[in-house]
Design a protein around this motif. Structure first.
Motif, PDB file in Angstrom:
ATOM      1  N   ALA A 163     -72.493  20.610 -11.512  1.00  0.00           N
ATOM      2  CA  ALA A 163     -72.120  21.938 -11.017  1.00  0.00           C
ATOM      3  C   ALA A 163     -70.734  21.910 -10.379  1.00  0.00           C
ATOM      4  CB  ALA A 163     -73.164  22.446 -10.012  1.00  0.00           C
ATOM      5  N   ASP A 164     -70.430  20.815  -9.658  1.00  0.00           N
ATOM      6  CA  ASP A 164     -69.108  20.696  -9.045  1.00  0.00           C
ATOM      7  C   ASP A 164     -68.017  20.567 -10.106  1.00  0.00           C
ATOM      8  OD1 ASP A 164     -70.512  20.731  -6.716  1.00  0.00           O
ATOM      9  OD2 ASP A 164     -69.912  18.746  -6.007  1.00  0.00           O
ATOM     10  N   ALA A 165     -68.345  19.882 -11.210  1.00  0.00           N
ATOM     11  CA  ALA A 165     -67.370  19.730 -12.294  1.00  0.00           C
ATOM     12  C   ALA A 165     -67.002  21.094 -12.873  1.00  0.00           C
ATOM     13  CB  ALA A 165     -67.931  18.821 -13.383  1.00  0.00           C
ATOM     14  N   LEU A 166     -67.976  21.997 -12.948  1.00  0.00           N
ATOM     15  CA  LEU A 166     -67.689  23.349 -13.427  1.00  0.00           C
ATOM     16  C   LEU A 166     -66.713  24.059 -12.497  1.00  0.00           C
ATOM     17  CD1 LEU A 166     -71.240  24.533 -14.587  1.00  0.00           C
ATOM     18  CD2 LEU A 166     -69.286  23.992 -16.044  1.00  0.00           C
ATOM     19  N   TYR A 167     -66.893  23.873 -11.203  1.00  0.00           N
ATOM     20  CA  TYR A 167     -65.979  24.540 -10.268  1.00  0.00           C
ATOM     21  C   TYR A 167     -64.583  23.922 -10.330  1.00  0.00           C
ATOM     22  CZ  TYR A 167     -64.393  27.318  -6.402  1.00  0.00           C
ATOM     23  OH  TYR A 167     -63.702  28.233  -5.655  1.00  0.00           O
ATOM     24  N   ARG A 168     -64.525  22.599 -10.510  1.00  0.00           N
ATOM     25  CA  ARG A 168     -63.212  21.957 -10.646  1.00  0.00           C
ATOM     26  C   ARG A 168     -62.494  22.485 -11.892  1.00  0.00           C
ATOM     27  NH1 ARG A 168     -66.228  17.287  -9.117  1.00  0.00           N
ATOM     28  NH2 ARG A 168     -66.204  16.492 -11.260  1.00  0.00           N
ATOM     29  N   ALA A 169     -63.275  22.775 -12.934  1.00  0.00           N
ATOM     30  CA  ALA A 169     -62.690  23.330 -14.155  1.00  0.00           C
ATOM     31  C   ALA A 169     -62.121  24.720 -13.893  1.00  0.00           C
ATOM     32  CB  ALA A 169     -63.744  23.387 -15.260  1.00  0.00           C
ATOM     33  N   ILE A 170     -62.821  25.497 -13.068  1.00  0.00           N
ATOM     34  CA  ILE A 170     -62.320  26.829 -12.702  1.00  0.00           C
ATOM     35  C   ILE A 170     -60.955  26.709 -12.024  1.00  0.00           C
ATOM     36  CG2 ILE A 170     -62.729  28.828 -11.211  1.00  0.00           C
ATOM     37  CD1 ILE A 170     -65.732  28.384 -11.639  1.00  0.00           C
ATOM     38  N   ALA A 171     -60.852  25.731 -11.132  1.00  0.00           N
ATOM     39  CA  ALA A 171     -59.572  25.513 -10.442  1.00  0.00           C
ATOM     40  C   ALA A 171     -58.488  25.052 -11.412  1.00  0.00           C
ATOM     41  CB  ALA A 171     -59.755  24.492  -9.325  1.00  0.00           C
ATOM     42  N   LYS A 172     -58.859  24.220 -12.391  1.00  0.00           N
ATOM     43  CA  LYS A 172     -57.887  23.725 -13.366  1.00  0.00           C
ATOM     44  C   LYS A 172     -57.311  24.862 -14.212  1.00  0.00           C
ATOM     45  CE  LYS A 172     -58.910  18.854 -14.179  1.00  0.00           C
ATOM     46  NZ  LYS A 172     -59.313  17.828 -15.176  1.00  0.00           N
ATOM     47  N   VAL A 173     -58.150  25.854 -14.529  1.00  0.00           N
ATOM     48  CA  VAL A 173     -57.660  27.003 -15.298  1.00  0.00           C
ATOM     49  C   VAL A 173     -56.534  27.674 -14.526  1.00  0.00           C
ATOM     50  CG1 VAL A 173     -58.237  29.291 -16.203  1.00  0.00           C
ATOM     51  CG2 VAL A 173     -59.834  27.394 -16.504  1.00  0.00           C
ATOM     52  N   ASP A 174     -56.750  27.905 -13.248  1.00  0.00           N
ATOM     53  CA  ASP A 174     -55.756  28.572 -12.400  1.00  0.00           C
ATOM     54  C   ASP A 174     -54.487  27.721 -12.273  1.00  0.00           C
ATOM     55  OD1 ASP A 174     -54.369  30.047 -10.549  1.00  0.00           O
ATOM     56  OD2 ASP A 174     -56.086  30.402  -9.258  1.00  0.00           O
ATOM     57  N   ILE A 175     -54.683  26.431 -11.976  1.00  0.00           N
ATOM     58  CA  ILE A 175     -53.537  25.550 -11.751  1.00  0.00           C
ATOM     59  C   ILE A 175     -52.749  25.299 -13.041  1.00  0.00           C
ATOM     60  CG2 ILE A 175     -52.852  23.211 -11.067  1.00  0.00           C
ATOM     61  CD1 ILE A 175     -55.376  23.233  -9.232  1.00  0.00           C
ATOM     62  N   GLY A 176     -53.454  25.109 -14.133  1.00  0.00           N
ATOM     63  CA  GLY A 176     -52.795  24.725 -15.377  1.00  0.00           C
ATOM     64  C   GLY A 176     -52.244  25.862 -16.204  1.00  0.00           C
ATOM     65  N   SER A 177     -52.681  27.108 -15.931  1.00  0.00           N
ATOM     66  CA  SER A 177     -52.234  28.222 -16.774  1.00  0.00           C
ATOM     67  C   SER A 177     -51.774  29.449 -15.999  1.00  0.00           C
ATOM     68  CB  SER A 177     -53.369  28.633 -17.714  1.00  0.00           C
ATOM     69  OG  SER A 177     -54.432  29.244 -16.996  1.00  0.00           O
ATOM     70  N   ASP A 178     -51.951  29.428 -14.678  1.00  0.00           N
ATOM     71  CA  ASP A 178     -51.645  30.595 -13.845  1.00  0.00           C
ATOM     72  C   ASP A 178     -52.524  31.805 -14.183  1.00  0.00           C
ATOM     73  OD1 ASP A 178     -49.663  29.368 -12.317  1.00  0.00           O
ATOM     74  OD2 ASP A 178     -48.114  29.813 -13.808  1.00  0.00           O
ATOM     75  N   LEU A 179     -53.650  31.555 -14.816  1.00  0.00           N
ATOM     76  CA  LEU A 179     -54.620  32.604 -15.119  1.00  0.00           C
ATOM     77  C   LEU A 179     -55.933  32.251 -14.434  1.00  0.00           C
ATOM     78  CD1 LEU A 179     -53.986  33.120 -18.957  1.00  0.00           C
ATOM     79  CD2 LEU A 179     -53.272  34.629 -17.103  1.00  0.00           C
TER      80      LEU A 179
END
Length: 407
Positions: A266-282
């Motif tokens: 479940a934490d990995a899913l949240y880290r992925a959410i953060a990666k979307v923001d950090i890596g694409s500005d979306l």
């Protein structure tokens, strides 16, 4: 509302959707195409029921009016020939619906000179007409991957778009008279994705069309549902080699996230959410997950034995209502077996990717294929043409779950 009134209402509803789309100067979108197809299927089924009801009523009336050695007079306005009979029976349908390759079938023709023969009825005999249970299991309507994606229309056979290049340097605050920093954007990469066709066909006998018209319409609906399942597989896993789409999981530049152990999923899913923001500005707006992985999350409990997502009678600790499939981390969640177990895809679906449809989903039929006419069969075909553009692959993160125990 009788059958003819239902038919008129369905036809009017379909035309209203088409007129509304034309008024906006665009083609039908996926939802509108599906709605129109549903209305047309309903009209076809009602036509069969109306013809069957008319034939049944004529039969009952003829039996009631029979007497020994009594001739039955010709009905007023009765058709004198097979051609006239066909026009009387099918004329309105020909005018009201324009369909390619469709066969219009009129009820059985009896000339006014034909001898009417009554079956031998005794006091012990009865007229047995089989009743058919028209209950058909309906397919569950659930969110699909296409619901997450942005949508567009296409006039050509392929779509060319640009994937944003990397940025060098950065904009900063500058003192008065100070040197401004240089920034450089790498040249965008042009990518072309072609339309892919997803299709299938099946045969139906004339007897089925005449006797079980309602079931034919249900088969048509089921075929569309099966097409959507294949569409999901293509949108996720297509390898890009013709005639396949290039799916989301096959894009270069996709980000990755791996869970350390089963309690970290479940934490990995949240880290992925953060990666979307950090890596694409979306911002991430959707998540696709396999049913077995969603089950593991949904049945997760805290140290007090309470379900994190709410129990089978109510929300967490008795608060709020129970949801069948509550969203994970607040994202729109699609639970589908189209994605492999142990894998999830988090991303910005609405802005970073676009699903293009050309012409929508179509269901057509004909009896002029091969020897279908001479063998009393009708071929049905369902198909669609779609293309997928992914403008920012970094806006998607592939998450790999772990089944390992915590260290």
């Amino acid at each position: 509302m009788n059958l003819k009134e239902k038919r008129a209402a369905a036809l009017k509803a379909a035309q209203a959707i088409i007129d509304g789309s034309k008024a906006l100067g665009r083609d039908l979108n996926a939802e509108e195409s599906a709605a129109v197809e549903g209305h047309v299927t309903e009209v076809k089924a009602l036509d069969i029921q109306i013809a069957a009801a008319a034939k049944s009523a004529d039969l009952i009336e003829s039996i009631g009016g029979l007497a020994p050695e009594q001739d039955i007079p010709a009905a007023s306005g009765a058709a004198k020939s097979l051609g006239e009979h066909f026009i009387k029976s099918a004329g309105d349908r020909i005018k009201s619906i324009g369909e390619r390759g469709v066969t219009i079938v009129a009820p059985e023709f009896k000339a006014n000179t034909d001898t009417q023969v009554s079956p031998a009825l005794s006091t012990a005999s009865t007229l047995n007409i089989a009743q058919v249970d028209q209950t058909v299991i309906s397919l569950r309507k659930a969110p699909v991957i296409a619901d997450l994606l942005g949508t567009g229309t296409i006039s050509g056979s392929a779509i060319t778009y640009f994937v944003e290049g990397a940025r060098e340097g950065n904009i900063t605050a500058v003192a008065e008279g100070g040197q401004k920093p240089q920034i450089h954007y790498a040249e965008p990469v042009a990518v072309t994705d072609s339309l892919a066709k997803i299709a299938g066909w099946w045969d139906v006998t004339d007897e089925m069309l005449e006797d079980l018209g309602f079931l034919v319409s249900e088969i048509n609906r089921r075929a569309v549902y099966d097409l959507v399942k294949v569409e999901e597989q293509q949108l996720l896993n297509g390898n890009g080699t013709a005639p396949n789409l290039r799916g989301l999981l096959q894009r270069s530049g996709l980000q990755l996230e791996v869970a350390a152990n089963r309690t970290d999923n479940a934490d990995a899913l949240y880290r992925a959410i953060a990666k979307v923001d950090i890596g694409s500005d979306l911002a991430a707006d959707g998540l696709v997950i396999h049913p077995s992985d969603y089950q593991t999350l949904r049945l997760g409990k805290d140290s007090n034995g309470q379900y994190y997502g709410g129990g089978y009678f109510g929300g967490t600790y008795g608060n709020g209502g129970l949801e069948w499939q509550p969203p994970v981390w607040g994202l729109r969640t699609v639970v589908t077996s189209a994605i492999a177990a142990g894998t999830s895809l988090v991303g910005n679906y609405a802005q970073a990717a676009t699903l293009y449809r050309k012409g929508g989903v179509t269901v057509e039929s004909t009896n002029s294929d091969g020897n279908k006419f001479t063998t009393n069969k009708t071929t049905f075909r369902v198909e669609e043409r779609v293309a997928l553009a992914v403008r920012k692959p970094a806006a998607f993160v592939k998450v790999t779950f772990s089944a390992a125990a915590p260290a």
